[in-house]
Design an enzyme around this catalytic site. Structure first.
Site, PDB file in Angstrom:
ATOM      1  N   SER A  52       0.840  -1.197   0.000  1.00 35.82           N
ATOM      2  CA  SER A  52       0.000   0.000   0.000  1.00 35.82           C
ATOM      3  C   SER A  52       0.876   1.249   0.000  1.00 35.82           C
ATOM      4  CB  SER A  52      -0.917   0.013   1.222  1.00 35.82           C
ATOM      5  OG  SER A  52      -1.843  -1.055   1.157  1.00 35.82           O
ATOM      6  N   ASP A 126      -7.642   0.193  10.285  1.00 38.13           N
ATOM      7  CA  ASP A 126      -7.155  -0.127   8.937  1.00 38.13           C
ATOM      8  C   ASP A 126      -8.334  -0.048   7.982  1.00 38.13           C
ATOM      9  OD1 ASP A 126      -5.991  -1.134   6.627  1.00 38.13           O
ATOM     10  OD2 ASP A 126      -4.849  -2.678   7.685  1.00 38.13           O
ATOM     11  N   ARG A 128      -8.117  -0.165   4.610  1.00 39.45           N
ATOM     12  CA  ARG A 128      -7.777  -0.655   3.279  1.00 39.45           C
ATOM     13  C   ARG A 128      -8.727  -1.742   2.790  1.00 39.45           C
ATOM     14  NH1 ARG A 128      -1.525  -1.875   4.296  1.00 39.45           N
ATOM     15  NH2 ARG A 128      -2.436  -2.496   6.303  1.00 39.45           N
TER      16      ARG A 128
END
Length: 202
Positions: A52, A126, A128
């Protein structure tokens, strides 16, 4: 998720010449990149990494995280192996974006850890997503992987998409006095799989 393949070019690096494949999410316009090295074999597990975006670590040499060190180590390992891939996903700051990441850093400077800082800003620890992985891997011809990661969520995401994770390879690099607390939080609160290497002086 609908992801459109755009183009491929050569990318010379200190470790060799990669092929750089550009992709775009059709719904959002967000851009992602796949790097490949050598001839990929869809019948064999390919060495690879899902990385990422981290502007501060990848491009500005920040010691607050281990991201830049992991990126370089992964690219070097792929080149030494002679074949492999790296997906570079535009998910800065575990999905909260660059400016919010700077806000989170400000909170960390005042004593919050990386998870607490995100949560104080109203985000999950998180944010993502990994939906874009499958069409990207399909385009470059990868169905089985030897994944360089410490993050079990990446392994689970790939397995849930039907991608065989034949092996998880730890990627433990870049520990320093500025990121030791960050690495401990990733291990204890985000479930990252790390050895004692990260928590003792060498």
């Amino acid at each position: 998720m609908s992801v459109k393949y755009i183009a491929t070019s050569k990318l010379p690096t200190p470790w060799g010449v990669f092929a750089m494949h550009g992709f775009e999410e059709t719904a959002t316009g967000k851009e992602h990149v796949a790097l490949t090295f050598g001839q990929l074999d869809p019948t064999e597990p390919m060495l690879g990494r899902i990385h990422s975006e981290c502007l501060t670590g990848d491009a500005l040499f920040s010691l607050r995280c281990d991201c830049g060190f992991q990126l370089q180590a992964a690219m070097q390992s792929i080149a030494e192996q002679g074949q492999g891939f790296l997906l570079y996903l535009r998910q800065e700051g575990r999905g909260i974006g660059l400016l919010n990441k700077i806000r989170a850093y400000e909170l960390q400077d005042a004593g919050a850890n990386t998870v607490e800082a995100n949560e104080r800003l109203g985000f999950e620890a998180d944010m993502r997503k990994y939906d874009m992985i499958l069409p990207m891997l399909t385009q470059i011809g990868v169905t089985k992987v030897k994944l360089m990661t410490n993050n079990p969520r990446k392994v689970m995401a790939m397995q849930n998409m039907g991608i065989e994770v034949a092996e998880r390879i730890p990627l433990q690099v870049g520990k320093n006095r500025y990121n030791e607390s960050y690495l401990k939080t990733k291990s204890t609160e985000l479930g990252h799989m790390m050895s004692e290497y990260h928590f003792h002086d060498e």
